[in-house]
Design a protein around this motif. Structure first.
Motif, mmCIF file in Angstrom:
data_model
loop_
_atom_site.group_PDB
_atom_site.id
_atom_site.type_symbol
_atom_site.label_atom_id
_atom_site.label_comp_id
_atom_site.label_asym_id
_atom_site.label_seq_id
_atom_site.Cartn_x
_atom_site.Cartn_y
_atom_site.Cartn_z
ATOM 1 N N LYS A 22 14.890 -37.315 -6.589
ATOM 2 C CA LYS A 22 16.371 -37.678 -7.041
ATOM 3 C C LYS A 22 16.920 -39.021 -7.004
ATOM 4 O O LYS A 22 16.649 -39.490 -6.024
ATOM 5 C CB LYS A 22 17.067 -36.524 -6.483
ATOM 6 C CG LYS A 22 18.520 -36.674 -7.164
ATOM 7 C CD LYS A 22 19.643 -35.849 -6.442
ATOM 8 C CE LYS A 22 20.902 -35.749 -6.971
ATOM 9 N NZ LYS A 22 21.757 -35.249 -5.962
ATOM 10 N N THR A 26 22.017 -45.486 -9.114
ATOM 11 C CA THR A 26 21.448 -45.836 -10.265
ATOM 12 C C THR A 26 21.412 -47.230 -10.828
ATOM 13 O O THR A 26 21.505 -47.613 -12.053
ATOM 14 C CB THR A 26 21.830 -44.979 -11.150
ATOM 15 O OG1 THR A 26 23.326 -45.025 -11.559
ATOM 16 C CG2 THR A 26 21.370 -43.398 -11.096
ATOM 17 N N ALA A 46 27.777 -38.370 -4.754
ATOM 18 C CA ALA A 46 27.880 -39.674 -5.761
ATOM 19 C C ALA A 46 27.232 -40.668 -5.049
ATOM 20 O O ALA A 46 26.756 -41.764 -6.042
ATOM 21 C CB ALA A 46 29.273 -39.811 -5.700
ATOM 22 N N ILE A 214 30.510 -42.564 -9.046
ATOM 23 C CA ILE A 214 30.198 -41.167 -9.706
ATOM 24 C C ILE A 214 28.774 -41.447 -9.998
ATOM 25 O O ILE A 214 28.409 -42.224 -10.672
ATOM 26 C CB ILE A 214 31.151 -40.981 -11.036
ATOM 27 C CG1 ILE A 214 32.633 -41.051 -10.703
ATOM 28 C CG2 ILE A 214 30.653 -39.564 -11.667
ATOM 29 C CD1 ILE A 214 33.485 -40.785 -11.918
ATOM 30 N N ASP A 215 27.841 -40.406 -9.746
ATOM 31 C CA ASP A 215 26.553 -39.949 -10.097
ATOM 32 C C ASP A 215 25.693 -41.574 -9.638
ATOM 33 O O ASP A 215 24.800 -41.861 -10.522
ATOM 34 C CB ASP A 215 26.410 -39.873 -11.659
ATOM 35 C CG ASP A 215 26.980 -38.137 -11.915
ATOM 36 O OD1 ASP A 215 27.041 -37.531 -10.792
ATOM 37 O OD2 ASP A 215 27.623 -38.112 -12.932
ATOM 38 N N GLY A 216 26.087 -41.950 -8.482
ATOM 39 C CA GLY A 216 25.337 -43.280 -8.269
ATOM 40 C C GLY A 216 25.574 -44.571 -8.926
ATOM 41 O O GLY A 216 24.819 -45.505 -8.656
ATOM 42 N N LYS A 217 26.511 -44.406 -9.580
ATOM 43 C CA LYS A 217 27.061 -45.932 -10.087
ATOM 44 C C LYS A 217 28.580 -46.040 -10.159
ATOM 45 O O LYS A 217 29.237 -45.165 -10.104
ATOM 46 C CB LYS A 217 26.440 -46.066 -11.784
ATOM 47 C CG LYS A 217 26.883 -45.065 -12.624
ATOM 48 C CD LYS A 217 26.291 -45.183 -14.011
ATOM 49 C CE LYS A 217 26.669 -43.944 -15.050
ATOM 50 N NZ LYS A 217 26.156 -42.568 -14.504
ATOM 51 N N THR A 244 36.612 -38.469 -13.070
ATOM 52 C CA THR A 244 35.354 -37.662 -12.502
ATOM 53 C C THR A 244 35.191 -36.351 -13.243
ATOM 54 O O THR A 244 34.497 -35.632 -13.412
ATOM 55 C CB THR A 244 35.313 -37.075 -11.111
ATOM 56 O OG1 THR A 244 36.711 -36.443 -10.746
ATOM 57 C CG2 THR A 244 35.392 -38.301 -9.936
#
Length: 267
Positions: A22, A26, A46, A214-217, A244
């Motif tokens: 996963k 990012t 996150a 948020i979501d790795g960025k 978010t």
């Protein structure tokens, strides 16, 4: 004095991380400067804790570059860690030691002279009105008292870069105000603070720069005033919810209360 170019303390370049297939981070790009208090926020999952652990040298296998005090931490030795302080969200603490023993031990780990570490720890405990328990076992301490010991342990060696993950857990309102003032004064003296928390109103009041993950960025980066102007929201909580995409809190609360009170209507 921090040895960095133009006051830059920390630099992340295209930071990525994968766990068990996963993608957690990012591609984060971030420069942090001397004297900043960074509010590092984001929903669960996150990538906040992962970022902190990478910067602290606790996790490797990441992609990209991490520079702290001008050194690439993948290539430098561990000495940069002596200028870092850290309060973990779920920190382990040696319950069988006294506060004096624990703090002196932590001070020595950071290279402090034993007598200096003990004397400085005693004075800091006194400032928190805990002088009478300096030689008491930590196992007898309340959650708030333990948290104060952890905060002292993170600052005892006079670090230049301080990472705080939910540092106010268990503290009363007066203690929260004291810690807030301590952080502001440390930043004014050139310390850099990376502050991660889910308590939005505290982040809003403490931070002079807010980074939302948020979501790795990074989804937002700026002062509270800048984020408020961009989002047209009046609070950091409102900004957080807008960015978010979380707008179901009121409906969820109403449904929860309806279920709680359902028994009353059936009587």
């Amino acid at each position: 004095m921090i040895e960095s170019h133009e006051g830059k303390v920390l630099s992340l370049r295209n930071l990525t991380m994968r766990y068990t297939g996963k993608q957690v981070l990012t591609g984060i790009d971030l420069d942090v400067y001397r004297g900043q208090i960074i509010g590092y926020i984001g929903p669960n999952g996150a990538g906040k804790s992962t970022t902190l652990k990478i910067m602290l040298g606790l996790v490797d296998g990441y992609g990209g570059e991490v520079e702290i005090f001008g050194q690439d931490i993948a290539r430098s030795d561990h000495t940069y860690k002596r200028k870092i302080g850290y309060v973990a969200e779920n920190a382990e603490i040696y319950d069988n030691l006294t506060a004096s023993e624990y703090l002196t031990f932590i001070g020595e780990l950071y290279g402090m002279d034993r007598d200096l570490a003990e004397e400085k720890a005693r004075k800091l405990m006194q400032e928190f009105d805990m002088a009478d328990v300096f030689h008491s076992r930590i196992s007898s301490f309340s959650k708030g008292m333990r948290q104060k010991v952890l905060i002292i342990s993170s600052l005892l060696h006079d670090p230049d870069l301080i990472f705080l993950d939910e540092p106010l857990s268990g503290l009363d309102a007066n203690s929260v105000m004291i810690i807030k003032d301590i952080l502001e004064q440390l930043a004014a003296k050139g310390k850099t603070i990376f502050y991660s928390s889910h308590i939005m109103d505290v982040v809003e009041k403490i931070s002079n720069r807010i980074v939302l993950l948020i979501d790795g960025k990074i989804a937002a980066d700026g002062t509270f005033e800048e984020l408020r102007e961009q989002s047209k929201q009046g609070s950091l909580e409102g900004i957080f919810n807008q960015l978010t995409g979380f707008d179901e809190h009121q409906q969820t609360a109403e449904q929860f209360v309806d279920i709680v009170m359902d028994g009353e209507r059936n009587e």
